[in-house]
Design a protein around this motif. Structure first.
Motif, mmCIF file in Angstrom:
data_model
loop_
_atom_site.group_PDB
_atom_site.id
_atom_site.type_symbol
_atom_site.label_atom_id
_atom_site.label_comp_id
_atom_site.label_asym_id
_atom_site.label_seq_id
_atom_site.Cartn_x
_atom_site.Cartn_y
_atom_site.Cartn_z
ATOM 1 N N ALA A 237 0.827 -1.208 0.000
ATOM 2 C CA ALA A 237 0.000 0.000 0.000
ATOM 3 C C ALA A 237 0.860 1.255 0.000
ATOM 4 O O ALA A 237 0.497 2.267 -0.606
ATOM 5 C CB ALA A 237 -0.939 -0.002 1.208
ATOM 6 N N VAL A 238 2.014 1.190 0.655
ATOM 7 C CA VAL A 238 2.919 2.342 0.688
ATOM 8 C C VAL A 238 3.452 2.660 -0.701
ATOM 9 O O VAL A 238 3.558 3.829 -1.095
ATOM 10 C CB VAL A 238 4.087 2.092 1.671
ATOM 11 N N VAL A 239 3.777 1.636 -1.476
ATOM 12 C CA VAL A 239 4.299 1.866 -2.830
ATOM 13 C C VAL A 239 3.272 2.630 -3.677
ATOM 14 O O VAL A 239 3.598 3.632 -4.322
ATOM 15 C CB VAL A 239 4.667 0.527 -3.496
ATOM 16 N N LEU A 240 2.027 2.155 -3.657
ATOM 17 C CA LEU A 240 0.984 2.830 -4.420
ATOM 18 C C LEU A 240 0.631 4.170 -3.783
ATOM 19 O O LEU A 240 0.420 5.172 -4.487
ATOM 20 C CB LEU A 240 -0.259 1.942 -4.507
ATOM 21 N N GLY A 241 0.579 4.212 -2.454
ATOM 22 C CA GLY A 241 0.247 5.459 -1.770
ATOM 23 C C GLY A 241 1.269 6.543 -2.022
ATOM 24 O O GLY A 241 0.922 7.704 -2.245
ATOM 25 N N ASP A 242 2.544 6.186 -2.014
ATOM 26 C CA ASP A 242 3.591 7.172 -2.286
ATOM 27 C C ASP A 242 3.468 7.701 -3.706
ATOM 28 O O ASP A 242 3.659 8.895 -3.969
ATOM 29 C CB ASP A 242 4.967 6.539 -2.081
ATOM 30 N N CYS A 243 3.129 6.806 -4.626
ATOM 31 C CA CYS A 243 2.927 7.215 -6.020
ATOM 32 C C CYS A 243 1.767 8.196 -6.137
ATOM 33 O O CYS A 243 1.894 9.263 -6.730
ATOM 34 C CB CYS A 243 2.686 5.979 -6.872
ATOM 35 N N LEU A 244 0.633 7.838 -5.538
ATOM 36 C CA LEU A 244 -0.565 8.676 -5.663
ATOM 37 C C LEU A 244 -0.449 9.966 -4.874
ATOM 38 O O LEU A 244 -0.912 11.020 -5.335
ATOM 39 C CB LEU A 244 -1.794 7.897 -5.183
ATOM 40 N N TRP A 245 0.135 9.912 -3.686
ATOM 41 C CA TRP A 245 0.165 11.091 -2.823
ATOM 42 C C TRP A 245 1.293 12.046 -3.187
ATOM 43 O O TRP A 245 1.092 13.256 -3.285
ATOM 44 C CB TRP A 245 0.305 10.660 -1.354
ATOM 45 N N ARG A 246 2.490 11.511 -3.417
ATOM 46 C CA ARG A 246 3.647 12.401 -3.573
ATOM 47 C C ARG A 246 4.133 12.567 -5.005
ATOM 48 O O ARG A 246 4.869 13.519 -5.286
ATOM 49 C CB ARG A 246 4.816 11.889 -2.733
ATOM 50 N N ARG A 247 3.767 11.672 -5.919
ATOM 51 C CA ARG A 247 4.473 11.664 -7.199
ATOM 52 C C ARG A 247 3.640 12.034 -8.431
ATOM 53 O O ARG A 247 4.139 12.715 -9.321
ATOM 54 C CB ARG A 247 5.080 10.268 -7.430
ATOM 55 N N VAL A 248 2.362 11.604 -8.504
ATOM 56 C CA VAL A 248 1.659 11.728 -9.787
ATOM 57 C C VAL A 248 1.325 13.164 -10.153
ATOM 58 O O VAL A 248 1.098 13.465 -11.332
ATOM 59 C CB VAL A 248 0.370 10.874 -9.842
ATOM 60 N N THR A 249 1.279 14.076 -9.171
ATOM 61 C CA THR A 249 1.048 15.478 -9.522
ATOM 62 C C THR A 249 2.283 16.332 -9.256
ATOM 63 O O THR A 249 2.193 17.546 -9.147
ATOM 64 C CB THR A 249 -0.159 16.052 -8.742
ATOM 65 N N VAL A 250 3.447 15.675 -9.180
ATOM 66 C CA VAL A 250 4.700 16.413 -9.046
ATOM 67 C C VAL A 250 5.719 15.947 -10.089
ATOM 68 O O VAL A 250 6.298 16.753 -10.805
ATOM 69 C CB VAL A 250 5.297 16.279 -7.628
ATOM 70 N N ASP A 251 5.942 14.635 -10.187
ATOM 71 C CA ASP A 251 6.909 14.129 -11.169
ATOM 72 C C ASP A 251 6.630 14.618 -12.593
ATOM 73 O O ASP A 251 7.566 15.011 -13.299
ATOM 74 C CB ASP A 251 6.924 12.593 -11.147
ATOM 75 N N PRO A 252 5.374 14.599 -13.072
ATOM 76 C CA PRO A 252 5.142 15.086 -14.433
ATOM 77 C C PRO A 252 5.537 16.549 -14.609
ATOM 78 O O PRO A 252 6.026 16.941 -15.670
ATOM 79 C CB PRO A 252 3.636 14.877 -14.633
ATOM 80 N N LEU A 253 5.340 17.374 -13.562
ATOM 81 C CA LEU A 253 5.646 18.793 -13.651
ATOM 82 C C LEU A 253 7.151 19.043 -13.683
ATOM 83 O O LEU A 253 7.641 19.857 -14.469
ATOM 84 C CB LEU A 253 5.041 19.541 -12.460
#
Length: 442
Positions: A237-253
């Motif tokens: 859950a942490v792997v997916l949670g880290d992706c959804l919470w910290r990465r998907v609206t920051v990494d693309p930018l």
């Protein structure tokens, strides 16, 4: 011994339109998704609505005087999309712009720099009815609204941010369903992620076109993601949670890519030059931070995971059950600096809710909040001394306000709002932070 902040360190406070302004039917303002959500039975604590909120719409001179008394030199406000475009697009409501003209002119008169965030969750209902963030057309509609605001205020405002905490919208509004529009839908969540990123990119381009001397950056709420329990299901859950919470609206930018394990899920939504639009060069990274985020499996949500309460024995806790963990703040700054190539960072929100109460002589003594700020500002100094490029700090919030689904039951303010009378009463933490700002150090 006093530890000093850098000489030109920028001190500020932050607030949002919907949480403070009230006047939801005043001077041509349209209806927002949060107006509908808050008036839906069972959605907010005690059925609270922001129809009046703090009445900042009428009391802004008093609130700006409080900022001046605190000693801050910047105020991060949001403009209300439905106040400027009641139907989301079409005819501009000049009275909406006039209100922010009055606010900004008074801020400048008091020597306080206005920072405009163009969206803090109050989408016009008319846009939501056409799909809202689920509809990629919303990205350009939002950018048109943003361009109107940017062009109008470019002579006085030098720093803009497109969207406050775009990571919160998919996570809470479409995965968990706890924020407006209150849905739980996997496809909608994915679409919202990509549309929000597109809206950001188009808005950065609008800043460059309409206010070429202004700076623009993102504002995102980040904290380390941790498992509620130490087992395989929670680690996953942490792997997916880290992706959804910290990465998907920051990494693309900042990096121009979607992160695993969700990149393949979003790939069908990407068209043409989307990623080039999304990854526009920015001038600063706006980091909001409150706490580490604990996650675990939850089959009732869209992605099968959700935030959990902190593990038993983890503490101390704030009044909203968030762990006080200044080490997590330093950890997040280090992660942001390393992952995104040492950007200029402003802490655009940080603060805590506690169960404040008036004393018989109508004072508010809040030692827990003072301790919170003291610890977190100490870690901020540690980060600066490590070489991270941190230019300023905005406390959340100037005053108690409508705390979304929690209504008026939780208080984050440096200033106590007595809601029956709307009297503003500076708390002990207000006076403490004023001292910190005055000496520019701890």
């Amino acid at each position: 011994m006093m530890r000093a902040f850098p000489k030109n360190f920028l001190w500020g406070v932050a607030a949002s339109a919907y949480q403070t302004e009230g006047a939801v039917e005043k001077d041509g303002r349209g209806q927002s998704v949060w107006d509908v959500y808050a008036h839906t039975p069972g959605r907010t604590t005690n059925g609270d609505t922001a129809d009046i909120a703090c009445d900042h719409y009428h009391r802004y001179p008093e609130d700006i005087a409080l900022m001046s008394g605190l000693g801050v030199k910047a105020y991060r406000l949001s403009t209300a999309w439905p106040r400027i475009y009641p139907h989301g697009k079409g005819q501009v409501n000049r009275r909406g712009l006039d209100f922010y003209d009055r606010v900004i002119d008074l801020l400048l008169h008091e020597g306080i720099e206005p920072w405009i965030c163009l969206h803090h969750w109050d989408m016009p209902v008319a846009i939501e009815e056409k799909g809202g963030w689920r509809n990629r057309d919303t990205a350009r509609i939002f950018a048109d609204y943003a361009a109107t605001v940017i062009a109008h205020f470019s002579d006085r405002v030098k720093r803009f941010a497109p969207i406050n905490e775009p990571n919160v919208i998919p996570w809470v509004a479409y995965n968990v369903g706890r924020h407006a529009p209150g849905q739980q839908d996997y496809a909608a969540c994915l679409a919202a992620i990509h549309t929000l990123n597109l809206a950001h990119g188009h808005t950065v381009k609008a800043v460059r076109a309409e206010a070429p001397k202004a700076e623009v950056g993102n504002i995102v709420s980040l904290g380390p993601v941790r498992p509620h329990y130490q087992d395989a299901a929670h680690e996953q859950a942490v792997v997916l949670g880290d992706c959804l919470w910290r990465r998907v609206t920051v990494d693309p930018l900042w990096l121009g890519i979607y992160p695993e394990p969700i990149a393949s899920e979003i790939e069908p939504l990407i068209q043409g030059d989307d990623m080039d639009v999304i990854s526009q060069k920015m001038d600063f990274f706006g980091l909001n931070h409150y706490n580490p985020v604990f996650v675990g499996p939850n089959p009732t949500t869209s992605f099968g995971i959700s935030e959990t309460p902190p593990p038993i024995g983890m503490g101390p806790l704030t009044d909203v059950n968030w762990v006080v963990d200044p080490d997590a703040f330093l950890e997040q700054i280090r992660d942001t600096s390393a992952r995104y190539n040492k950007p200029v960072i402003y802490i655009t929100e940080n603060g805590a809710s506690f169960a404040d109460a008036l004393t018989p002589d109508r004072k508010v003594i809040d030692p827990d909040r003072i301790a919170y700020f003291n610890a977190y500002l100490g870690r901020l100094l540690d980060a600066i001394e490590e070489g991270h490029d941190i230019r300023g700090y905005f406390a959340w919030s100037l005053m108690d306000n409508f705390e979304w689904g929690r209504g008026f039951s939780k208080r984050f303010g440096l200033v106590y709002v007595d809601y029956p009378t709307l009297q503003r009463i500076p708390k002990a933490s207000y006076h403490w932070l004023s001292g910190v700002i005055g000496q520019n150090g701890l």
